[in-house]
Motif scaffolding. Structure first.
Motif, PDB file in Angstrom:
ATOM      1  N   GLU A  82     -18.749   2.201 -31.323  1.00  0.00           N
ATOM      2  CA  GLU A  82     -18.625   2.714 -32.680  1.00  0.00           C
ATOM      3  C   GLU A  82     -17.236   2.483 -33.265  1.00  0.00           C
ATOM      4  O   GLU A  82     -17.038   2.604 -34.466  1.00  0.00           O
ATOM      5  CB  GLU A  82     -18.948   4.208 -32.690  1.00  0.00           C
ATOM      6  N   LYS A  83     -16.257   2.184 -32.414  1.00  0.00           N
ATOM      7  CA  LYS A  83     -14.901   1.996 -32.897  1.00  0.00           C
ATOM      8  C   LYS A  83     -14.437   0.566 -32.638  1.00  0.00           C
ATOM      9  O   LYS A  83     -14.920  -0.103 -31.736  1.00  0.00           O
ATOM     10  CB  LYS A  83     -13.953   2.976 -32.219  1.00  0.00           C
ATOM     11  N   THR A  84     -13.500   0.132 -33.411  1.00  0.00           N
ATOM     12  CA  THR A  84     -12.938  -1.200 -33.267  1.00  0.00           C
ATOM     13  C   THR A  84     -11.424  -1.095 -33.179  1.00  0.00           C
ATOM     14  O   THR A  84     -10.810  -0.294 -33.878  1.00  0.00           O
ATOM     15  CB  THR A  84     -13.317  -2.082 -34.467  1.00  0.00           C
ATOM     16  N   VAL A  85     -10.834  -1.889 -32.319  1.00  0.00           N
ATOM     17  CA  VAL A  85      -9.380  -1.884 -32.146  1.00  0.00           C
ATOM     18  C   VAL A  85      -8.753  -2.925 -33.071  1.00  0.00           C
ATOM     19  O   VAL A  85      -9.198  -4.075 -33.120  1.00  0.00           O
ATOM     20  CB  VAL A  85      -9.007  -2.188 -30.684  1.00  0.00           C
ATOM     21  N   SER A  99     -17.130  -9.710 -27.049  1.00  0.00           N
ATOM     22  CA  SER A  99     -18.142  -8.838 -26.482  1.00  0.00           C
ATOM     23  C   SER A  99     -17.907  -8.681 -24.983  1.00  0.00           C
ATOM     24  O   SER A  99     -17.244  -9.514 -24.347  1.00  0.00           O
ATOM     25  CB  SER A  99     -19.543  -9.403 -26.742  1.00  0.00           C
ATOM     26  N   ILE A 100     -18.455  -7.621 -24.427  1.00  0.00           N
ATOM     27  CA  ILE A 100     -18.230  -7.343 -23.004  1.00  0.00           C
ATOM     28  C   ILE A 100     -18.732  -8.488 -22.135  1.00  0.00           C
ATOM     29  O   ILE A 100     -18.154  -8.817 -21.102  1.00  0.00           O
ATOM     30  CB  ILE A 100     -18.913  -6.021 -22.612  1.00  0.00           C
ATOM     31  N   GLY A 101     -19.803  -9.136 -22.570  1.00  0.00           N
ATOM     32  CA  GLY A 101     -20.332 -10.255 -21.803  1.00  0.00           C
ATOM     33  C   GLY A 101     -19.609 -11.564 -22.035  1.00  0.00           C
ATOM     34  O   GLY A 101     -19.889 -12.561 -21.364  1.00  0.00           O
ATOM     35  N   ASN A 102     -18.656 -11.585 -22.966  1.00  0.00           N
ATOM     36  CA  ASN A 102     -17.934 -12.820 -23.301  1.00  0.00           C
ATOM     37  C   ASN A 102     -16.684 -12.919 -22.435  1.00  0.00           C
ATOM     38  O   ASN A 102     -15.565 -12.667 -22.890  1.00  0.00           O
ATOM     39  CB  ASN A 102     -17.574 -12.829 -24.787  1.00  0.00           C
ATOM     40  N   HIS A 156     -13.200  -3.894 -22.371  1.00  0.00           N
ATOM     41  CA  HIS A 156     -14.408  -3.190 -21.936  1.00  0.00           C
ATOM     42  C   HIS A 156     -14.553  -1.800 -22.543  1.00  0.00           C
ATOM     43  O   HIS A 156     -15.675  -1.333 -22.743  1.00  0.00           O
ATOM     44  CB  HIS A 156     -14.412  -3.065 -20.410  1.00  0.00           C
ATOM     45  N   LEU A 157     -13.440  -1.103 -22.803  1.00  0.00           N
ATOM     46  CA  LEU A 157     -13.535   0.297 -23.171  1.00  0.00           C
ATOM     47  C   LEU A 157     -13.414   0.556 -24.662  1.00  0.00           C
ATOM     48  O   LEU A 157     -14.163   1.353 -25.228  1.00  0.00           O
ATOM     49  CB  LEU A 157     -12.459   1.105 -22.424  1.00  0.00           C
ATOM     50  N   GLU A 158     -12.461  -0.118 -25.303  1.00  0.00           N
ATOM     51  CA  GLU A 158     -12.179   0.229 -26.681  1.00  0.00           C
ATOM     52  C   GLU A 158     -12.616  -0.824 -27.680  1.00  0.00           C
ATOM     53  O   GLU A 158     -12.742  -0.552 -28.868  1.00  0.00           O
ATOM     54  CB  GLU A 158     -10.674   0.496 -26.848  1.00  0.00           C
ATOM     55  N   TYR A 177      -2.700  -6.421 -16.947  1.00  0.00           N
ATOM     56  CA  TYR A 177      -4.088  -6.635 -16.579  1.00  0.00           C
ATOM     57  C   TYR A 177      -4.953  -5.420 -16.922  1.00  0.00           C
ATOM     58  O   TYR A 177      -6.051  -5.549 -17.466  1.00  0.00           O
ATOM     59  CB  TYR A 177      -4.196  -6.959 -15.089  1.00  0.00           C
ATOM     60  N   SER A 178      -4.462  -4.215 -16.608  1.00  0.00           N
ATOM     61  CA  SER A 178      -5.236  -3.010 -16.901  1.00  0.00           C
ATOM     62  C   SER A 178      -5.396  -2.826 -18.402  1.00  0.00           C
ATOM     63  O   SER A 178      -6.462  -2.410 -18.878  1.00  0.00           O
ATOM     64  CB  SER A 178      -4.561  -1.786 -16.280  1.00  0.00           C
TER      65      SER A 178
END
Length: 313
Positions: free
Chosen positions: A285-288, A232-235, A279-281, A271-272
């Motif tokens: 609604e979508k999962t990588v 998660s973004i907070g993890n 954070h982005l993908e 890093y990018s």
């Protein structure tokens, strides 16, 4: 003969008079021909500033005795004094300063007077520049610079005492945890603070992993990237642990040079790529799905080829 003698006497007399005149006049003229003056600023920053006391000084002033001197300051002001004057300009601009000696010998110089911008109050506040997250044993750099600061007292929250006294310092934490970095300077009444999270080293099972083949290294990197995508973004814990593992195990501490090729067409630095994956993908609604990772070597690698896809949950 008598005529020739008179001529000779007259010529010699004229020569003696001319010699006396030259003997008297030449030292005076030589001194004037070397006349010069200097301009010095009072604060030593090599700028002539509005309302700054400037010193105009005649060089070799002892050679000029009691001559009459007038300083023309270039803005309509004049100063009658001998060899050394102090003056403040009220407005910025270019001025031609002229020194006149005996109303006969003159020397001029152009000077530029500037108006420096006033410092805003917020520019004088000390600030701490440093990482927000680090690892036990990692060399972490902290710095702080600002107008008028010439003493620093750093407390990194681990020892309970002042740990460093320089504008830029390196500190190594020995214990994981959340720390409050404090900095007191000669310009601040109270310390400024900076929060940093120190994470533990990799777990023992991770440190003991022996990646002795290319396929094992590829599978390991794939697992770490998938962890980043799923976190998660907070993890931030899983994100940083997985990223640092790839960095420490495979890049020879040169992760800035690692290129990630995504699906054979898109490019990012490591890093990018990891930040975008996290954070982005990775969420929404979508999962990588990281389906494949390919590398040429697992020692000091420079390129990672990733095959990935986005699926609806």
């Amino acid at each position: 003969m008598r005529f020739n003698r008179k001529v000779i006497v007259i010529v010699l007399g004229v020569a003696v008079v001319l010699a006396l005149i030259l003997a008297i006049w030449m030292p005076y003229n030589t001194t004037i021909s070397n006349m010069d003056f200097s301009v010095d600023d009072s604060n030593g920053n090599y700028h002539f500033e509005v309302n700054e006391k400037l010193n105009f000084a005649l060089n070799d002033s002892l050679d000029y005795g009691d001559r009459d001197m007038i300083w023309y300051m270039g803005n309509g002001d004049t100063i009658k004094r001998v060899s050394n004057v102090f003056y403040k300009y009220k407005e910025k601009g270019k001025y031609m300063v002229t020194l006149s000696v005996d109303d006969k010998y003159k020397i001029s110089k152009y000077i530029e007077v500037i108006s420096l911008p006033k410092k805003k109050a917020k520019d004088s506040i000390a600030r701490i520049y440093g990482a927000d997250v680090g690892y036990v044993g990692e060399e972490l750099v902290f710095s702080s610079y600002g107008p008028g600061i010439d003493s620093w007292y750093w407390e990194f929250g681990e020892t309970g005492t002042v740990d460093a006294y320089e504008g830029q310092v390196v500190y190594i934490y020995k214990t994981p945890g959340m720390y409050n970095v404090k900095l007191k300077t000669n310009t601040s009444k109270y310390p400024v603070a900076h929060r940093i999270q120190i994470l533990p080293l990799f777990e023992a099972i991770e440190e003991a992993e022996q990646l002795d083949s290319l396929s094992m290294a590829q599978e390991d990197i794939k697992k770490r990237l998938q962890t980043i995508a799923d976190a998660s973004i907070g993890n931030n814990r899983d994100y940083y642990r997985s990223l640092r593992h790839i960095e420490n195990q495979y890049t020879c501490n040169d992760a800035d040079e690692v290129i990630v090729v995504i699906n054979g067409a898109r490019y990012n630095d490591l890093y990018s790529y990891c930040q975008g994956l996290h954070h982005l993908e990775g969420k929404g609604e979508k999962t990588v799905i990281i389906s494949e990772v390919a590398i040429d070597t697992f020692k000091c690698l420079k390129k990672i080829k990733v095959t990935q896809s986005l699926i609806n949950p």
